[in-house]
Enzyme design. Sequence first.
Site, PDB file in Angstrom:
ATOM      1  N   HIS A 108       0.859  -1.188   0.000  1.00  0.00           N
ATOM      2  CA  HIS A 108       0.000   0.000   0.000  1.00  0.00           C
ATOM      3  C   HIS A 108       0.885   1.225   0.000  1.00  0.00           C
ATOM      4  O   HIS A 108       1.941   1.223   0.643  1.00  0.00           O
ATOM      5  CB  HIS A 108      -0.909   0.005   1.242  1.00  0.00           C
ATOM      6  CG  HIS A 108      -2.071   0.915   1.102  1.00  0.00           C
ATOM      7  ND1 HIS A 108      -1.995   2.250   1.402  1.00  0.00           N
ATOM      8  CD2 HIS A 108      -3.330   0.687   0.658  1.00  0.00           C
ATOM      9  CE1 HIS A 108      -3.165   2.802   1.160  1.00  0.00           C
ATOM     10  NE2 HIS A 108      -3.989   1.885   0.705  1.00  0.00           N
ATOM     11  N   ASP A 128      -7.913  -5.489   0.109  1.00  0.00           N
ATOM     12  CA  ASP A 128      -8.385  -6.236  -1.054  1.00  0.00           C
ATOM     13  C   ASP A 128      -7.991  -7.693  -1.048  1.00  0.00           C
ATOM     14  O   ASP A 128      -8.481  -8.477  -1.860  1.00  0.00           O
ATOM     15  CB  ASP A 128      -7.858  -5.583  -2.338  1.00  0.00           C
ATOM     16  CG  ASP A 128      -8.525  -4.259  -2.561  1.00  0.00           C
ATOM     17  OD1 ASP A 128      -9.737  -4.185  -2.338  1.00  0.00           O
ATOM     18  OD2 ASP A 128      -7.842  -3.300  -2.935  1.00  0.00           O
TER      19      ASP A 128
HETATM   20  N1  CMC Z   1       4.042  -7.396  -4.869  1.00  0.00           N
HETATM   21  C1  CMC Z   1       5.387  -7.449  -5.017  1.00  0.00           C
HETATM   22  N2  CMC Z   1       6.216  -6.392  -4.874  1.00  0.00           N
HETATM   23  C2  CMC Z   1       5.631  -5.232  -4.553  1.00  0.00           C
HETATM   24  C3  CMC Z   1       4.247  -5.093  -4.366  1.00  0.00           C
HETATM   25  C4  CMC Z   1       3.439  -6.247  -4.534  1.00  0.00           C
HETATM   26  N3  CMC Z   1       2.121  -6.187  -4.382  1.00  0.00           N
HETATM   27  N4  CMC Z   1       3.944  -3.811  -4.046  1.00  0.00           N
HETATM   28  C5  CMC Z   1       5.123  -3.160  -4.029  1.00  0.00           C
HETATM   29  N5  CMC Z   1       6.130  -4.012  -4.336  1.00  0.00           N
HETATM   30  C6  CMC Z   1       7.580  -3.711  -4.358  1.00  0.00           C
HETATM   31  C7  CMC Z   1       7.966  -2.958  -5.614  1.00  0.00           C
HETATM   32  O1  CMC Z   1       8.349  -3.852  -6.663  1.00  0.00           O
HETATM   33  C8  CMC Z   1       9.098  -2.112  -5.123  1.00  0.00           C
HETATM   34  O2  CMC Z   1      10.220  -2.938  -5.021  1.00  0.00           O
HETATM   35  P1  CMC Z   1      11.707  -2.333  -5.314  1.00  0.00           P
HETATM   36  O3  CMC Z   1      11.930  -1.302  -4.249  1.00  0.00           O
HETATM   37  O4  CMC Z   1      12.618  -3.500  -5.234  1.00  0.00           O
HETATM   38  O5  CMC Z   1      11.643  -1.730  -6.703  1.00  0.00           O
HETATM   39  C9  CMC Z   1       8.686  -1.740  -3.704  1.00  0.00           C
HETATM   40  O6  CMC Z   1       7.830  -2.814  -3.283  1.00  0.00           O
HETATM   41  C10 CMC Z   1       7.911  -0.416  -3.603  1.00  0.00           C
HETATM   42  O7  CMC Z   1       6.854  -0.467  -4.544  1.00  0.00           O
HETATM   43  P2  CMC Z   1       6.136   0.808  -5.193  1.00  0.00           P
HETATM   44  O8  CMC Z   1       5.445   0.395  -6.450  1.00  0.00           O
HETATM   45  O9  CMC Z   1       7.117   1.945  -5.259  1.00  0.00           O
HETATM   46  O10 CMC Z   1       5.085   1.159  -4.074  1.00  0.00           O
HETATM   47  P3  CMC Z   1       3.847   2.111  -4.248  1.00  0.00           P
HETATM   48  O11 CMC Z   1       3.636   2.734  -2.933  1.00  0.00           O
HETATM   49  O12 CMC Z   1       4.006   3.022  -5.412  1.00  0.00           O
HETATM   50  O13 CMC Z   1       2.701   1.084  -4.612  1.00  0.00           O
HETATM   51  C11 CMC Z   1       0.724  -0.202  -4.604  1.00  0.00           C
HETATM   52  C12 CMC Z   1       1.588   0.814  -3.841  1.00  0.00           C
HETATM   53  C13 CMC Z   1      -0.568  -0.439  -3.834  1.00  0.00           C
HETATM   54  C14 CMC Z   1       0.341   0.359  -5.977  1.00  0.00           C
HETATM   55  C15 CMC Z   1       1.536  -1.519  -4.754  1.00  0.00           C
HETATM   56  O14 CMC Z   1       1.907  -2.019  -3.483  1.00  0.00           O
HETATM   57  C16 CMC Z   1       0.776  -2.570  -5.547  1.00  0.00           C
HETATM   58  O15 CMC Z   1       0.819  -2.553  -6.782  1.00  0.00           O
HETATM   59  N6  CMC Z   1       0.064  -3.524  -4.849  1.00  0.00           N
HETATM   60  C17 CMC Z   1      -0.716  -4.507  -5.524  1.00  0.00           C
HETATM   61  C18 CMC Z   1      -2.043  -3.886  -5.927  1.00  0.00           C
HETATM   62  C19 CMC Z   1      -2.963  -3.718  -4.751  1.00  0.00           C
HETATM   63  O16 CMC Z   1      -3.155  -4.612  -3.948  1.00  0.00           O
HETATM   64  N7  CMC Z   1      -3.580  -2.529  -4.686  1.00  0.00           N
HETATM   65  C20 CMC Z   1      -4.595  -2.226  -3.666  1.00  0.00           C
HETATM   66  C21 CMC Z   1      -4.204  -1.120  -2.771  1.00  0.00           C
HETATM   67  S1  CMC Z   1      -5.308  -1.043  -1.366  1.00  0.00           S
HETATM   68  C22 CMC Z   1      -6.807  -0.530  -2.016  1.00  0.00           C
HETATM   69  C23 CMC Z   1      -6.892   0.921  -2.189  1.00  0.00           C
HETATM   70  O17 CMC Z   1      -6.683   1.672  -1.209  1.00  0.00           O
HETATM   71  O18 CMC Z   1      -7.238   1.325  -3.311  1.00  0.00           O
END
Ligand code: CMC
Length: 431
Positions: A307, A365
């Site tokens: 998240h 989720d």
């Molecule tokens: N699975 C594997 N690796 C992950 C994941 C995941 N679900 N989420 C983040 N990472 C890794 C990412 O690859 C990165 O690694 P590195 O530092 O080695 O490059 C690190 O963690 C940071 O990731 P980020 O993309 O910079 O983090 P973010 O804050 O931009 O992303 C997120 C947040 C929710 C988009 C992401 O965690 C994600 O895509 N999760 C899966 C989708 C999901 O479940 N979304 C629902 C969110 S809750 C509902 C809502 O509030 O809408």
Amino acid sequence: MDATTNNKTATLTVGNNSYELPILTGTVGPDVVDIGKLYAQTGMFTYDPGFTSTASCQSKITYIDGDAGVLEYRGYPIEQLAERGDFLETCYLLLYGELPTRAQKDDFDLRITRHTMVHEQMARFFQGFRRDAHPMAVMVGALAAFYHDSTDINDPKQRMIASMRMIAKIPTLAAMAYKYSIGQPFMYPKNSLSFAGNFLHMCFAVPCEEFKVNPVLSAALDKIFTLHADHEQNASTSTVRIAGSSGANPFACIAAGIACLWGPAHGGANEAALAMLKEIGSVDNIPEFITKVKDKNSSVRLMGFGHRVYKNYDPRAKIMQQVCHEVLAETGHHGDPLLKVAMELEKIALSDPYFIDRKLYPNVDFYSGITLKAMGFPTDMFTVLFAVARTVGWISQWSEMLEDPQQKIGRPRQLFTGHTRREYVGIDKRD
Ligand code: CMC
């Protein structure tokens, strides 16, 4: 209470020049550096793709401490609201800022449940969509097109009327979108039922049969709605605020929020999480899947994990897991292999250094897809249910924005990295 300055400042040094920037303090949470005059003072913008360090507004509605895993609506912890209150009480709280008295609650419930019908013309409007149109597309179209500019957005009374209309009628539109997609007749709302019970009725009843609302499922759905009611300045809420900042009518603003919510990184994540669990299929396949997730070249993510704000267990996920067990026990799905996969996946991910180091915990989720599936909802309705619940948050934030004397049209700037000026070349002279 508005933010205070306490005469604290931050100093920005650029070359030989120093600039004092005011620091604002809220009631709780990190202070913010006020950069509103930065461009005028320095000729520079700030750069923050994805707004990871930017507070876009002052708000009194929802507070999240992502490191501690805390979520509060108007100061009340989500756990207490989900356990002890109901969704319409949360709606009242988000809209008015205080919990209702018994008399206020009864009046509010009545006003919502008595306004659930939509104009009969709406039924004909639906016929314009393809039979297999996604219910989210139908929702966006129905809201933006049908409810034209009927609200004076500067009048607080009219804003409240529009808000109540939206909370009452969006579930009806959502259920109609579902019925249309499966070719069943629309079911009129039943005012005698609870908010969640009525929604189950509109989705699952058919005119030729008696339908009895299951109280366990109705209570579970009510909790799911409460968990999703608001989440401060997330992508869809910020979209609603930006759309509203131009003076667009509230129905169009909510339609914009629904469109943003649709994406798999936001509201579409529970649909994606369920698809992932199905793809994994059995506990034996988890190690191979985890290897793919950790492989930087694979672009596979563990859906329902991670998240932007929570760097701890999402407090909604804990309640959602409990609701999931209750629903699966009630519907006889407690042996569902997908639940086994989910629980094992969670266990492995919570002990794996890849997830621990990146602070990736289950989000709301992760368990909601399995729960909604067990309740009988098809996957393309999951995000619609999220939109039904989030409507109150969107509309409360929209109204708060319009009351803010500092409100301006949302207009970010950019760091331009394209071509500098060049002369036009006629098409015959281009290589
Ligand atoms: N699975 C594997 N690796 C992950 C994941 C995941 N679900 N989420 C983040 N990472 C890794 C990412 O690859 C990165 O690694 P590195 O530092 O080695 O490059 C690190 O963690 C940071 O990731 P980020 O993309 O910079 O983090 P973010 O804050 O931009 O992303 C997120 C947040 C929710 C988009 C992401 O965690 C994600 O895509 N999760 C899966 C989708 C999901 O479940 N979304 C629902 C969110 S809750 C509902 C809502 O509030 O809408």
